[in-house]
Design a protein around this motif. Structure first.
Motif, PDB file in Angstrom:
ATOM      1  N   ALA A  35       0.833  -1.206   0.000  1.00 35.61           N
ATOM      2  CA  ALA A  35       0.000   0.000   0.000  1.00 35.61           C
ATOM      3  C   ALA A  35       0.868   1.257   0.000  1.00 35.61           C
ATOM      4  O   ALA A  35       0.514   2.266  -0.636  1.00 35.61           O
ATOM      5  CB  ALA A  35      -0.929  -0.004   1.204  1.00 35.61           C
ATOM      6  N   LYS A  36       1.990   1.216   0.694  1.00 34.21           N
ATOM      7  CA  LYS A  36       2.902   2.362   0.680  1.00 34.21           C
ATOM      8  C   LYS A  36       3.447   2.596  -0.729  1.00 34.21           C
ATOM      9  O   LYS A  36       3.562   3.742  -1.184  1.00 34.21           O
ATOM     10  CB  LYS A  36       4.049   2.134   1.660  1.00 34.21           C
ATOM     11  N   GLU A  37       3.776   1.518  -1.439  1.00 30.32           N
ATOM     12  CA  GLU A  37       4.228   1.657  -2.824  1.00 30.32           C
ATOM     13  C   GLU A  37       3.145   2.294  -3.684  1.00 30.32           C
ATOM     14  O   GLU A  37       3.430   3.157  -4.529  1.00 30.32           O
ATOM     15  CB  GLU A  37       4.590   0.285  -3.391  1.00 30.32           C
ATOM     16  N   ILE A  38       1.898   1.867  -3.484  1.00 29.70           N
ATOM     17  CA  ILE A  38       0.785   2.404  -4.271  1.00 29.70           C
ATOM     18  C   ILE A  38       0.656   3.910  -4.046  1.00 29.70           C
ATOM     19  O   ILE A  38       0.446   4.681  -4.992  1.00 29.70           O
ATOM     20  CB  ILE A  38      -0.524   1.686  -3.903  1.00 29.70           C
ATOM     21  N   LYS A  39       0.794   4.327  -2.798  1.00 27.47           N
ATOM     22  CA  LYS A  39       0.698   5.759  -2.486  1.00 27.47           C
ATOM     23  C   LYS A  39       1.773   6.546  -3.230  1.00 27.47           C
ATOM     24  O   LYS A  39       1.479   7.582  -3.859  1.00 27.47           O
ATOM     25  CB  LYS A  39       0.833   5.973  -0.988  1.00 27.47           C
ATOM     26  N   GLU A  40       3.009   6.064  -3.182  1.00 26.72           N
ATOM     27  CA  GLU A  40       4.103   6.786  -3.833  1.00 26.72           C
ATOM     28  C   GLU A  40       3.936   6.788  -5.349  1.00 26.72           C
ATOM     29  O   GLU A  40       4.199   7.800  -6.013  1.00 26.72           O
ATOM     30  CB  GLU A  40       5.444   6.166  -3.449  1.00 26.72           C
ATOM     31  N   LEU A  41       3.522   5.668  -5.917  1.00 24.14           N
ATOM     32  CA  LEU A  41       3.319   5.598  -7.368  1.00 24.14           C
ATOM     33  C   LEU A  41       2.192   6.529  -7.815  1.00 24.14           C
ATOM     34  O   LEU A  41       2.294   7.197  -8.852  1.00 24.14           O
ATOM     35  CB  LEU A  41       3.011   4.160  -7.786  1.00 24.14           C
ATOM     36  N   SER A  42       1.126   6.588  -7.040  1.00 29.00           N
ATOM     37  CA  SER A  42       0.009   7.471  -7.370  1.00 29.00           C
ATOM     38  C   SER A  42       0.428   8.929  -7.282  1.00 29.00           C
ATOM     39  O   SER A  42       0.042   9.755  -8.109  1.00 29.00           O
ATOM     40  CB  SER A  42      -1.165   7.213  -6.423  1.00 29.00           C
ATOM     41  N   LYS A  43       1.218   9.243  -6.275  1.00 35.91           N
ATOM     42  CA  LYS A  43       1.687  10.611  -6.088  1.00 35.91           C
ATOM     43  C   LYS A  43       2.544  11.061  -7.269  1.00 35.91           C
ATOM     44  O   LYS A  43       2.537  12.236  -7.649  1.00 35.91           O
ATOM     45  CB  LYS A  43       2.483  10.694  -4.790  1.00 35.91           C
ATOM     46  N   LEU A  44       3.277  10.122  -7.877  1.00 38.56           N
ATOM     47  CA  LEU A  44       4.163  10.432  -8.998  1.00 38.56           C
ATOM     48  C   LEU A  44       3.491  10.217 -10.343  1.00 38.56           C
ATOM     49  O   LEU A  44       4.145  10.262 -11.381  1.00 38.56           O
ATOM     50  CB  LEU A  44       5.430   9.582  -8.910  1.00 38.56           C
ATOM     51  N   ALA A  45       2.173   9.955 -10.329  1.00 36.76           N
ATOM     52  CA  ALA A  45       1.395   9.753 -11.562  1.00 36.76           C
ATOM     53  C   ALA A  45       1.830   8.512 -12.332  1.00 36.76           C
ATOM     54  O   ALA A  45       1.672   8.439 -13.546  1.00 36.76           O
ATOM     55  CB  ALA A  45       1.476  10.992 -12.463  1.00 36.76           C
ATOM     56  N   LEU A  46       2.383   7.521 -11.639  1.00 35.34           N
ATOM     57  CA  LEU A  46       2.780   6.256 -12.268  1.00 35.34           C
ATOM     58  C   LEU A  46       1.634   5.259 -12.083  1.00 35.34           C
ATOM     59  O   LEU A  46       1.695   4.329 -11.272  1.00 35.34           O
ATOM     60  CB  LEU A  46       4.083   5.753 -11.644  1.00 35.34           C
ATOM     61  N   TYR A  47       0.581   5.453 -12.861  1.00 32.08           N
ATOM     62  CA  TYR A  47      -0.680   4.766 -12.592  1.00 32.08           C
ATOM     63  C   TYR A  47      -0.675   3.290 -12.995  1.00 32.08           C
ATOM     64  O   TYR A  47      -1.356   2.487 -12.363  1.00 32.08           O
ATOM     65  CB  TYR A  47      -1.827   5.510 -13.279  1.00 32.08           C
ATOM     66  N   ASP A  48       0.073   2.946 -14.030  1.00 28.40           N
ATOM     67  CA  ASP A  48       0.153   1.525 -14.376  1.00 28.40           C
ATOM     68  C   ASP A  48       0.849   0.747 -13.261  1.00 28.40           C
ATOM     69  O   ASP A  48       0.441  -0.362 -12.906  1.00 28.40           O
ATOM     70  CB  ASP A  48       0.907   1.338 -15.696  1.00 28.40           C
ATOM     71  N   GLY A  49       1.918   1.327 -12.719  1.00 25.62           N
ATOM     72  CA  GLY A  49       2.597   0.684 -11.598  1.00 25.62           C
ATOM     73  C   GLY A  49       1.692   0.576 -10.388  1.00 25.62           C
ATOM     74  O   GLY A  49       1.675  -0.447  -9.693  1.00 25.62           O
TER      75      GLY A  49
END
Length: 359
Positions: free
Chosen positions: A147-161
């Motif tokens: 979930a922490k990874e998802i938060k960081e990826l979403s924050k950076l607009a890396l939506y596929d990740g």
């Protein structure tokens, strides 16, 4: 920077190498030979064209600075996303506290570490109640890290990740629910033991590629240890445990010979959560729906490699993840707590409170 027309310096270099090959072997180099020469001598182009190399390095430095600045300001001014990110952070912190409190509550029970004089010579063969609890503690902790990874990826607009990791979070939830439903701990024991097969497959895959990648070979002792454990595991559980999801065969009865994740999903996933899983599937593969839509010819900085922040996508990723995370934690707490310990569900209640604030 516009370069004057000129012959390719690299073409001339590779042609020279091809002529050397012809002189050495007496055979005209073919397509495969040229392809090999290109790969082997690729770094030479930086030396052959220092003007081009300097220009590229300058562009790289400029773009790296632009990207770093964009990452720092991606959500600036979006108060909804800022609030959702803060609530998600609070939910992760609440989840970490919940994980620790649950471990302390369960492991402090008088009988938990009492193994009735059994000789435990390998963690694979711990008593069932200990394996069951340790698995659920680990699922809970891994879900928080994902979930922490998802938060960081979403924050950076890396939506596929983010979508790929949300799918992982979903899968952890399904397996967790299968284990929480295991009342006699036999399924927990099978699942825990099946990890040795994954470990052995990793060793074999590494052994097949390590020389090519320039890595040292795996330890023979580690492989021998896995094979020795497998002999004991199959002596206890039978050979069917070696199949993918073979650990889950008892769930579906003696007539089943094969289990897939889809089988577990239909048994333990709800319709709403399954819809989320299907929605995310296409995002993590090399699909055609987005392959040709990433180039903006009007803005040179928006190449397909430059993510664009999207309010709705970020908010959706945080909402879905918070929903999956709370559901997983509730199932684990409900499975491990005794009725007299139900006040500890306040930990999950706090996570729900954070989830409600997201968006």
């Amino acid at each position: 920077m516009t370069l004057p027309e000129r012959d390719s310096a690299f073409l001339g270099f590779v042609t020279g190498k091809a002529n050397e090959l012809l002189e050495t072997t007496g055979k005209t180099p073919g397509r495969d030979d040229i392809a090999r020469l290109l790969i082997e001598h690729l770094l030479e182009v930086l030396t052959l064209r220092p003007d081009l190399s300097d220009d590229l390095r300058s562009q790289v430095a400029d773009r790296a600075a632009e990207r770093l600045a964009a990452e720092k300001t991606a959500t600036t001014g979006d108060t909804v996303i800022d609030g959702a990110l803060q609530s998600f952070d609070d939910m992760l912190a609440a989840g970490e506290a919940a994980n620790q409190r649950l471990i302390e509550a369960v492991c402090s029970r008088a009988h938990f570490w009492n193994f009735d004089g059994a000789v435990i010579d390998d963690r694979i063969f711990l008593p069932g109640h200990a394996i069951h609890a340790l698995l659920l503690f680990s699922f809970q902790a891994r879900a928080l890290m994902v979930a922490k990874e998802i938060k960081e990826l979403s924050k950076l607009a890396l939506y596929d990740g983010a979508a790929a990791r949300i799918r992982t979070l979903y899968e952890i939830g399904i397996i967790s629910r299968a284990i929480t439903a295991d009342r006699d701990y036999s399924l927990s024991e099978r699942y825990h033991a099946s990890g040795v097969y994954e470990r052995l497959r990793d060793i074999r895959a590494y052994n097949e590629t390590c020389a090519e990648l320039g890595f040292p070979p795996p330890s023979l002792d580690e492989r021998a240890e896995c094979e020795a454990l497998i002999a004991r595991i199959e002596g206890k559980f039978g050979r069917d445990i070696r199949e993918p999801y073979g650990w889950a065969l008892p769930i579906f009865g003696s007539e089943r010979r094969r289990v897939t994740f889809a089988d577990l999903d239909h048994r333990y996933g709800g319709d709403d959560l399954r819809a989320v899983y299907r929605l995310l599937n296409h995002s993590i593969h090399a699909g055609a729906s987005v392959a040709a839509l990433g180039v903006d010819f009007n803005r040179k900085e928006l190449t397909p490699a430059r993510p664009i922040f999207n309010h709705d996508k970020s908010l959706r990723a945080l909402r879905i993840s918070s929903m999956l995370l709370e559901a997983l934690n509730y199932a684990i707490f409900e499975s491990l707590l005794r009725p007299e310990e139900w006040d500890e569900l306040s930990s999950v209640a706090l996570m729900r409170e954070c989830r409600y604030k997201i968006g």
